[in-house]
Scaffold this motif. Structure first.
Motif, PDB file in Angstrom:
ATOM      1  N   LYS A 113       0.830  -1.206   0.000  1.00 55.31           N
ATOM      2  CA  LYS A 113       0.000   0.000   0.000  1.00 55.31           C
ATOM      3  C   LYS A 113       0.865   1.258   0.000  1.00 55.31           C
ATOM      4  CE  LYS A 113      -4.420  -1.508   1.718  1.00 55.31           C
ATOM      5  NZ  LYS A 113      -5.303  -1.614   2.868  1.00 55.31           N
TER       6      LYS A 113
ATOM      7  N   THR B 263       1.969   1.839  -3.534  1.00 57.95           N
ATOM      8  CA  THR B 263       0.953   2.327  -4.464  1.00 57.95           C
ATOM      9  C   THR B 263       0.509   3.731  -4.082  1.00 57.95           C
ATOM     10  OG1 THR B 263      -0.673   1.256  -3.070  1.00 57.95           O
ATOM     11  CG2 THR B 263      -0.026   0.100  -5.059  1.00 57.95           C
TER      12      THR B 263
ATOM     13  N   LEU C 232      -1.174   4.468  -1.370  1.00 60.04           N
ATOM     14  CA  LEU C 232      -2.390   4.452  -0.552  1.00 60.04           C
ATOM     15  C   LEU C 232      -2.104   4.865   0.877  1.00 60.04           C
ATOM     16  CD1 LEU C 232      -4.217   1.233  -1.733  1.00 60.04           C
ATOM     17  CD2 LEU C 232      -5.059   3.569  -1.861  1.00 60.04           C
ATOM     18  N   LEU C 233      -0.887   4.544   1.341  1.00 66.10           N
ATOM     19  CA  LEU C 233      -0.514   4.884   2.704  1.00 66.10           C
ATOM     20  C   LEU C 233       0.788   5.663   2.659  1.00 66.10           C
ATOM     21  CD1 LEU C 233      -0.833   1.587   4.754  1.00 66.10           C
ATOM     22  CD2 LEU C 233      -2.081   3.681   5.150  1.00 66.10           C
ATOM     23  N   PRO C 234       0.920   6.724   3.441  1.00 60.89           N
ATOM     24  CA  PRO C 234       2.224   7.372   3.511  1.00 60.89           C
ATOM     25  C   PRO C 234       3.139   6.571   4.455  1.00 60.89           C
ATOM     26  CG  PRO C 234       0.614   8.568   4.809  1.00 60.89           C
ATOM     27  CD  PRO C 234      -0.105   7.418   4.203  1.00 60.89           C
TER      28      PRO C 234
ATOM     29  N   ARG D 119       0.056  12.105  -5.177  1.00 58.12           N
ATOM     30  CA  ARG D 119      -0.854  12.933  -5.980  1.00 58.12           C
ATOM     31  C   ARG D 119      -0.481  12.946  -7.462  1.00 58.12           C
ATOM     32  NH1 ARG D 119      -3.153  17.702  -2.516  1.00 58.12           N
ATOM     33  NH2 ARG D 119      -3.712  16.493  -0.685  1.00 58.12           N
TER      34      ARG D 119
ATOM     35  N   MET E 143      -0.686  11.898 -10.817  1.00 59.34           N
ATOM     36  CA  MET E 143      -1.577  11.077 -11.633  1.00 59.34           C
ATOM     37  C   MET E 143      -0.820  10.357 -12.749  1.00 59.34           C
ATOM     38  SD  MET E 143      -4.496  11.345 -10.311  1.00 59.34           S
ATOM     39  CE  MET E 143      -4.782  12.163  -8.755  1.00 59.34           C
TER      40      MET E 143
ATOM     41  N   ARG F 103       0.469   7.120 -11.433  1.00 58.34           N
ATOM     42  CA  ARG F 103      -0.610   6.170 -11.187  1.00 58.34           C
ATOM     43  C   ARG F 103      -1.006   5.444 -12.460  1.00 58.34           C
ATOM     44  NH1 ARG F 103      -5.182   8.605  -7.181  1.00 58.34           N
ATOM     45  NH2 ARG F 103      -3.814   9.489  -5.624  1.00 58.34           N
ATOM     46  N   SER F 104      -0.947   6.130 -13.584  1.00 57.30           N
ATOM     47  CA  SER F 104      -1.397   5.470 -14.802  1.00 57.30           C
ATOM     48  C   SER F 104      -0.340   4.514 -15.352  1.00 57.30           C
ATOM     49  CB  SER F 104      -1.821   6.504 -15.851  1.00 57.30           C
ATOM     50  OG  SER F 104      -0.789   7.437 -16.014  1.00 57.30           O
TER      51      SER F 104
ATOM     52  N   GLU G 145     -10.398   1.977  -2.101  1.00 57.55           N
ATOM     53  CA  GLU G 145      -8.955   1.884  -2.111  1.00 57.55           C
ATOM     54  C   GLU G 145      -8.460   1.655  -3.535  1.00 57.55           C
ATOM     55  OE1 GLU G 145      -7.463  -1.047   0.677  1.00 57.55           O
ATOM     56  OE2 GLU G 145      -6.690  -2.119  -1.046  1.00 57.55           O
TER      57      GLU G 145
ATOM     58  N   LEU H  16      -8.314   4.717  -5.559  1.00 63.18           N
ATOM     59  CA  LEU H  16      -7.284   5.685  -5.223  1.00 63.18           C
ATOM     60  C   LEU H  16      -5.922   5.340  -5.809  1.00 63.18           C
ATOM     61  CD1 LEU H  16      -8.480   6.308  -1.650  1.00 63.18           C
ATOM     62  CD2 LEU H  16      -8.493   7.933  -3.522  1.00 63.18           C
ATOM     63  N   VAL H  17      -5.778   4.151  -6.356  1.00 65.49           N
ATOM     64  CA  VAL H  17      -4.525   3.887  -7.062  1.00 65.49           C
ATOM     65  C   VAL H  17      -4.667   4.255  -8.527  1.00 65.49           C
ATOM     66  CG1 VAL H  17      -3.866   2.061  -5.485  1.00 65.49           C
ATOM     67  CG2 VAL H  17      -5.090   1.479  -7.574  1.00 65.49           C
ATOM     68  N   MET H  18      -5.860   4.690  -8.900  1.00 65.95           N
ATOM     69  CA  MET H  18      -6.070   5.126 -10.286  1.00 65.95           C
ATOM     70  C   MET H  18      -5.877   6.630 -10.353  1.00 65.95           C
ATOM     71  SD  MET H  18      -9.313   3.047 -11.479  1.00 65.95           S
ATOM     72  CE  MET H  18      -9.881   1.813 -10.395  1.00 65.95           C
ATOM     73  N   PRO H  19      -5.804   7.135 -11.573  1.00 63.17           N
ATOM     74  CA  PRO H  19      -5.648   8.596 -11.665  1.00 63.17           C
ATOM     75  C   PRO H  19      -6.960   9.307 -11.345  1.00 63.17           C
ATOM     76  CG  PRO H  19      -5.177   7.508 -13.762  1.00 63.17           C
ATOM     77  CD  PRO H  19      -5.770   6.489 -12.872  1.00 63.17           C
ATOM     78  N   VAL H  20      -7.476   9.109 -10.143  1.00 61.69           N
ATOM     79  CA  VAL H  20      -8.722   9.731  -9.705  1.00 61.69           C
ATOM     80  C   VAL H  20      -8.445  10.388  -8.360  1.00 61.69           C
ATOM     81  CG1 VAL H  20     -11.117   9.308  -9.100  1.00 61.69           C
ATOM     82  CG2 VAL H  20     -10.010   7.854 -10.774  1.00 61.69           C
ATOM     83  N   THR H  21      -8.894  11.616  -8.182  1.00 61.27           N
ATOM     84  CA  THR H  21      -8.632  12.295  -6.907  1.00 61.27           C
ATOM     85  C   THR H  21      -9.810  12.093  -5.943  1.00 61.27           C
ATOM     86  OG1 THR H  21      -9.672  14.291  -7.669  1.00 61.27           O
ATOM     87  CG2 THR H  21      -7.309  14.111  -8.045  1.00 61.27           C
TER      88      THR H  21
ATOM     89  N   ILE I 190      -8.742   7.750   4.374  1.00 59.07           N
ATOM     90  CA  ILE I 190      -8.152   6.791   3.453  1.00 59.07           C
ATOM     91  C   ILE I 190      -6.786   6.348   3.953  1.00 59.07           C
ATOM     92  CG2 ILE I 190      -7.124   6.613   1.170  1.00 59.07           C
ATOM     93  CD1 ILE I 190      -9.455   8.655   0.441  1.00 59.07           C
ATOM     94  N   VAL I 191      -6.061   7.276   4.511  1.00 59.60           N
ATOM     95  CA  VAL I 191      -4.720   6.971   4.998  1.00 59.60           C
ATOM     96  C   VAL I 191      -4.774   5.962   6.145  1.00 59.60           C
ATOM     97  CG1 VAL I 191      -2.748   7.970   6.187  1.00 59.60           C
ATOM     98  CG2 VAL I 191      -3.770   9.161   4.272  1.00 59.60           C
TER      99      VAL I 191
ATOM    100  N   ALA J 163      -6.008   1.230   6.280  1.00 56.40           N
ATOM    101  CA  ALA J 163      -5.341  -0.066   6.107  1.00 56.40           C
ATOM    102  C   ALA J 163      -5.585  -1.048   7.243  1.00 56.40           C
ATOM    103  CB  ALA J 163      -3.844   0.140   5.992  1.00 56.40           C
TER     104      ALA J 163
END
Lengths: 886, 373
Positions: free
Chosen positions: A282, A285, A287-289, A305, A307, A310-311, B207, B210-215, B369-370, B373
């Motif tokens: 995570k 990816t 998802l988590l810092p 952030r 994008m 991510r793609s 979740e 959020l790994v996609m290019p979506v904010t 979201i953070v 997990a």
């Protein structure tokens, strides 16, 4: 020791649940220890002799309870005396090396320790048959080995103990004396491990299993060959982690992890559940810092952030994360759009992936309808829709049968070798780990070693990756956790000696009703309640908030009504009329109105509820005895308020006339023909609070306790710990009363709080007998919690229980119980519900004691009704409660 | 940043809703049957009020008085002895007990101005006040007719012309129907967005997004517009079909302005739903929070009892709630035909509250979201 082998979802767990009596048998017959499980009366005898440990790490344990509390709860369920409990628990904890952790909450134990605790709980009553459903799934290899060793030692001491185990790890099956291989709900073959191997002429049991599968399933299987990674070791580094750490409060999930992954590599992560694999993924990816350390993707520091990055990455999580409400095709095209695949290419790309992953037949189906293997392929297809350069896959193969797993791996190999995609994958299967180009062994948040699988084995001088992993684990594990075999035997022997001494122990005796079993549930429920802040908050703060809201919200006095005057007369008399109104507490005067247009505007925006229009020549007309009339315009949009205004205005007008008559009139007026003296009793000032507060208490004491009681049972159903009720000697009545007791106590606390609030903050005097009110409250909360338990017998999910209880308690309590309209004013079904509903009767007691100065004698019919309703509700619950899963 | 993403995701939300029969039934029920019953079931203030008469006179006049109480306002009076009166009131069997003293008729005719006693159980607020008024009027009328054989003039030399505006007949169904819609708009918009978010979290699909290019902002926006749209359409359809046609309530004012105000309100409440969903970790926790929030929102907004009668502190606090402003707007437009010139302060307040809720929900959503997990 007998084993059931086969992948997930083939019916192993169902078979064991049926055997243990936890689930109801539909047809056929199961005999356990010579007893027919299908007959309820016979099953009763089995509860003392059989122990069942369901699938899922700590599934039948209570995570907020300590190790000791958990075992103690089970001991109480078997009605053991304090003395007996103490030595049994001590011996078991010692044998399983859990004694050092006796005060740690079960939820904070590692997977291996949870399973050992589960074993303690199962062995507390010395069963003759132990049924274990996948006891080692998701546990690290060292703990797995320890678990089996422990079981072996116990079996050496307790010679008569039989064990039935289900497992998905084929390697473990070699330990068993007898095996049954299962697939699709059917038994494929039975026999000793060697016999089965001989039958199919295979070496490993995994191969044996595949050979036993029907022809159609076997056909698709090609054992995945992994060509060696051709990329040189100095290839471009795609993923890089340096000293990565992640903490959740005190808990360190990932501890200084470092590794790098090169382009086109298949990099594996192996370790037990909760060792930090998922958290690391995570972090990578975004998802988590990370708490500490750096991560780089494509040579750039990770930026959640970004994008662009991510793609270039595809991610597949453990749960597969597909939209259950969208078809296979819709899932693919939605993800294509979200990943900004140009719209002209979307259809072609979707078709391509459907073809590649063989999803033609399923294209219009919803993911939940698909078999696990297909869902897994769809999930991979979704992760690939945007042609990512890196794939991060979190345990993509768990729960999937060996054939589907092989297929999946051939897809992965094709991607890595064919398209140069970098793959980062986690798994808990050793044979999958062996296929990776490089592998990281993880344990307790740390990476133990990173190398080629063969190199890892060679470094430890062994052939098996598992042995190498165990070796590494031994190095880092605390001494305390690893027990020598001798120690276990010593503990078990000591226990055996105890047992002979206490051969006449109470275990095995069967009592119809046991207060100890009942209190076991009460104690546990109370402990859990204390440790769940949300439920406690709701129970205490929630009721106070709701009381404030209702007491003020359902206010029925109408005060401070805004009014203004349109005075077209402007004389002393017209001013006098105005003052008559503005002096009252019911009205508050606003700026006078000067025209009809203004009157319209100010009434329209709701500023004025009432406008008094005094006509021109008002004073003159009265003086000359000419008929005249005052106009009153009021806002009827809120009809109840309108009616009240109407009443007030008429009253004030009459009063003004009377005063005028006394002052102005010279002629003596005849006295009225008759007078009516109105006495407002119990609440002389007709104040809303005095009327509402005693009525709100019964409402809240119904709503909240019923909901908490219902949730307490349905929660166990949802989390799985209800199994303990199914397979232990607890009686239904003990379960129901045991569950009810803590909530009755809590509700009485609530009652005290609400009563105190009523008397102090709201200033409602308590005129009658406080004792009578308290006894009434006690009877009433027994009814309320009983009703909640009754509702819980019908509900399966917590959400349903929540909304169901709200609907079933709120409506009758508010509408039909006389809170606003007396029951006798109701008509039809509402009236009948009102007559039997407990709230009606407690409302009578609450109003009677608070406002009417009554006691037991005057309210006896209400007490009688409540005293009958409680036991009836409990009896109904017991009758409807099922001691088996349907 | 692609605005398109919010559109695709919003369409996905709508598709999901279409496949959720329970939610669809709930929405349908909330905006049809529930509105209708709420509007028609509200009892008149005085409906079958239980009354007892202690008739110690047993004269033609007292019989006449007893006969004057009948349904639907009163249940036929129970004739009881003087001793049973207190017990009956204590037990709550009657709200009213009228005592006619011995020789009442004789004293009356002799001009001695005898006194009747009316006992009222004032803990029953709804009936007590209005009922006492009715009873006094009925008894006075009966006595007057008995003496004169003609109705008595109620008002003295000065008449009082009372006119109810906006709802001349004071019909409760008008008010009940519209306010029920207002309540359902709030409830459903919070439930739909909040429950949808919790479900996505439980299924792990958020979740995945959020790994996609979506904010996060796009995800929130998609839920706000899609669920808001569903509730808006349901509201307008229900207002026209159920309230206007079936209940025959003459709605005043501009429907377009009402739709705009509903849209603003939905912006605020859908954001609130997301905010609550980030606070609760599971569906039961969300459900419990919902009850604690929804009840004050509905009961203290002025939609069930008049705002001005609440304590000042409550009035002040409730200014921060979107429902308060929406109730004012709904009553203003639909009952009084008010236009935007009158209602602009409330419209601005709704926009401000909505923006604050949206932004704070977004901040919490990002943070939630953070820690997921």
């Amino acid at each position: 020791m007998a084993g059931l082998i086969g992948p997930d979802g083939v019916g192993k767990s169902s078979l064991l649940a049926l055997a243990s009596g936890a689930r109801r048998l539909q047809s056929g017959e199961i005999k356990i220890l010579g007893t027919n499980v299908a007959r309820a009366a016979d099953r009763r005898a089995l509860w003392q002799r059989v122990a069942y440990m369901p699938q899922g790490l700590g599934k039948n344990l209570y995570p907020t309870l300590s190790v000791y509390d958990n075992v103690n709860f089970f001991a109480r369920l078997f009605d053991q005396s304090t003395q007996e409990r103490e030595w049994r628990i001590a011996a078991l904890l010692k044998a399983t090396q859990l004694a050092a952790f006796r005060d740690r909450p079960a939820g904070k134990l590692s997977g291996g320790m949870k399973q050992k605790l589960g074993l303690c709980c199962a062995l507390i009553h010395d069963p003759d048959l132990l049924i274990l459903d996948e006891p080692t799934t998701g546990v690290d290899p060292l703990s797995r080995r320890q678990f089996w060793d422990l079981l072996d030692s116990i079996r050496q001491v307790r010679v008569g103990l039989s064990v039935v185990v289900a497992t998905a790890y084929m390697e473990e099956a070699d330990r068993f004396d007898w095996l049954a291989a299962m697939d699709a709900g059917k038994v494929l073959a039975t026999g000793a491990p060697d016999e089965l191997r001989a039958l199919t002429r295979t070496e490993s049991l995994e191969q044996t299993f595949v050979a036993l599968l029907p022809e159609a399933k076997r056909r698709d299987r090609q054992p995945a060959e992994v060509p060696t990674h051709s990329a040189k070791h100095d290839g471009e580094v795609v993923i890089e982690a340096r000293g990565l750490s992640r903490r959740f409060g005190d808990f360190v999930a990932v501890d200084a992890v470092s590794f790098e992954i090169r382009r086109g590599e298949i990099f594996g992560f192996i370790g037990s559940n909760g060792c930090g694999k998922t958290t690391t993924m995570k972090i990578l990816t975004g998802l988590l810092p990370a708490s500490e350390g750096t991560a780089r993707l494509f040579g750039q520091p990770l930026n959640a952030r970004d994008m662009q990055v991510r793609s270039r990455v595809g991610y597949m999580s453990q749960s597969f994360s597909l939209y259950g409400e969208l078809s296979v095709e819709q899932n693919l095209s939605l993800h294509a759009r979200l990943f900004n695949v140009p719209s002209a290419e979307i259809d072609a790309r979707v078709e391509e992936l459907i073809a590649r992953f063989d999803l033609h037949a399923a294209r219009n189906q919803m993911p939940p309808e698909l078999p696990l293997g297909q869902r897994q392929r769809l999930s991979l297809a979704v992760a690939l829709i945007h042609r990512p350069e890196v794939l991060i896959l979190d345990e993509p193969t768990s729960g999937v049968d060996p054939v589907a797993r092989d297929q999946f791996w051939s897809h992965l190999v094709e991607l890595a070798r064919g398209s140069g995609v970098t793959i980062f994958i986690s798994t808990h299967f050793m044979n999958e780990a062996a296929r990776c180009d490089r592998l990281a062994l993880m344990h307790a948040g740390r990476v133990l070693t990173v190398d080629h699988p063969k190199a890892i084995c060679e470094a430890r001088d062994t052939d098996s990756l598992e042995q190498a992993f165990v070796d590494h684990l031994l190095e880092v594990t605390d001494e305390a956790e690893v027990a020598g075999k001798d120690e276990i035997e010593a503990a078990v022997t000591e226990r055996g000696a105890h047992e002979e001494r206490a051969s006449a122990s109470s275990t095995g005796q069967r009592r119809w009703f046991s207060g100890r079993r009942l209190l076991a549930y009460s104690r546990r429920e109370a402990l859990e309640l204390v440790r769940d802040p949300i439920r406690m908050t709701l129970a205490l703060v929630g009721t106070v908030i709701l009381m404030l809201v209702m007491a003020y919200g359902i206010t029925l006095d109408v005060e401070d009504l805004s009014f203004a005057v349109l005075d077209l007369d402007q004389t002393g008399l017209s001013r006098d009329y105005r003052l008559n109104l503005s002096g009252s507490r019911y009205f508050s005067e606003h700026e006078p109105v000067s025209s009809y247009a203004e009157l319209d505007a100010r009434m329209q925006n709701g500023e004025l509820s009432l406008v008094i229009e005094i006509p021109p020549g008002f004073a003159r007309d009265i003086k000359h005895g000419r008929p005249t009339a005052v106009g009153a315009w009021f806002d009827g949009s809120m009809p109840t308020r309108g009616e009240t205004i109407l009443g007030y205005v008429q009253g004030m007008h009459r009063q003004w006339l009377a005063i005028q008559a006394a002052q102005v009139s010279t002629a003596p007026r005849s006295p009225p023909a008759a007078a009516i003296e109105v006495r407002y009793r119990y609440n002389p000032n007709v104040e809303s609070l005095v009327a509402m507060v005693p009525a709100v208490i019964p409402l809240l004491l119904m709503l909240i306790p019923a909901m908490l009681a219902a949730l307490s049972v349905v929660r166990e159903k949802e989390l799985g710990s209800i199994i303990n009720f199914y397979v232990t000697p607890v009686k239904k009545i003990e379960f129901v009363l045991g569950k009810q007791l803590p909530y009755v106590v809590l509700a009485m606390g609530n009652f005290a709080l609400l009563t105190l609030l009523a008397v102090t903050l709201f200033g409602v005097p308590m005129k009658g007998s406080l004792l009578a009110l308290s006894v009434g409250a006690l009877l009433y909360v027994v009814c309320a919690t009983g009703l909640g338990l009754l509702i819980s017998t019908f509900m399966r999910s917590q959400t349903a229980a929540l909304f169901g209880t709200a609907v079933l308690t709120l409506l009758p309590a508010v509408q039909f119980s006389g809170m606003i309209d007396p029951v006798s004013s109701l008509e039809g079904a509402g009236r009948w519900i009102g007559l039997v509903y407990p709230t009606t009767h407690f409302l009578a007691i609450a109003r009677g004691t608070f406002s009417k100065a009554l006691g037991f004698a005057e309210l006896q019919s209400a007490f009688l009704a409540l005293a009958i309703a409680g036991p009836v509700l409990i009896a109904l619950t017991v009758a409807l409660l099922s001691k088996q899963e349907r | 940043m692609h605005v398109g993403n919010s559109v695709y995701l919003g369409i996905k939300e709508l598709r999901s809703l279409l496949r959720d029969p329970i939610m669809l039934v709930l929405i349908l029920y909330a905006f049809t049957y529930s509105i209708y019953t709420a509007a028609t079931a509200l009892p008149e203030t005085l409906n079958r009020a239980p009354i007892a008469v202690v008739d110690e006179d047993q004269s033609p006049l007292s019989a006449r008085i007893v006969g004057a109480f009948y349904p639907p306002f009163f249940i036929p009076p129970a004739l009881i002895g003087p001793k049973a009166m207190d017990a009956g009131l204590d037990a709550g069997n009657y709200t009213f007990a009228l005592h006619v003293p011995p020789n009442f008729q004789r004293d009356l005719l002799a001009g001695k101005s005898p006194e009747l006693q009316l006992n009222v159980d004032a803990t029953r607020m709804t009936q007590a006040f209005t009922g006492a008024g009715y009873i006094q009027a009925i008894v006075t009328e009966q006595i007057g007719e008995f003496i004169a054989g003609a109705p008595v003039q109620a008002n003295g030399p000065v008449g009082l012309a009372v006119r109810a505006r906006f709802n001349p007949e004071l019909e409760k169904s008008w008010f009940g129907g519209v306010m029920q819609i207002v309540n359902h708009v709030t409830m459903l918009s919070i439930v739909l967005t909040g429950a949808a978010l919790i479900r996505e979290r439980e299924h792990g699909t958020v979740e995945h997004l959020l790994v996609m290019p979506v904010t996060p902002a796009q995800i929130m926006l998609s839920k706000v517009w899609s669920m808001g749209l569903v509730v808006l359409v349901a509201t307008l359809v229900s207002l026209v079909t159920i309230v206007q046609w079936l209940l025959e309530v003459p709605l005043k004012g501009s429907l377009a302005l009402f739709a705009l105000a509903t849209g603003l309100h939905l912006f605020a409440t859908t954001s609130m739903g997301i905010w609550l969903a980030t606070l609760g970790r599971s569906m039961p926790q969300f459900g419990l929070l919902l009850m604690l929030v929804l009840l004050p929102l509905q009961m203290l907004s002025g939609g069930s009892t008049p705002r001005e009668s609440m304590p000042d502190l409550v009035q002040w606090i409730m200014l921060a709630a979107p429902t308060t402003h929406f109730v004012i707007i709904a009553q203003g437009i639909l009952f009084r035909g008010a236009g935007w010139l009158t209602l602009w302060p409330q419209l601005i307040a709704l926009t401000a509250i909505g923006s604050v809720l949206f932004v704070s929900a977004l901040v919490r959503f990002r943070r939630a979201i953070v820690t997921m997990a």
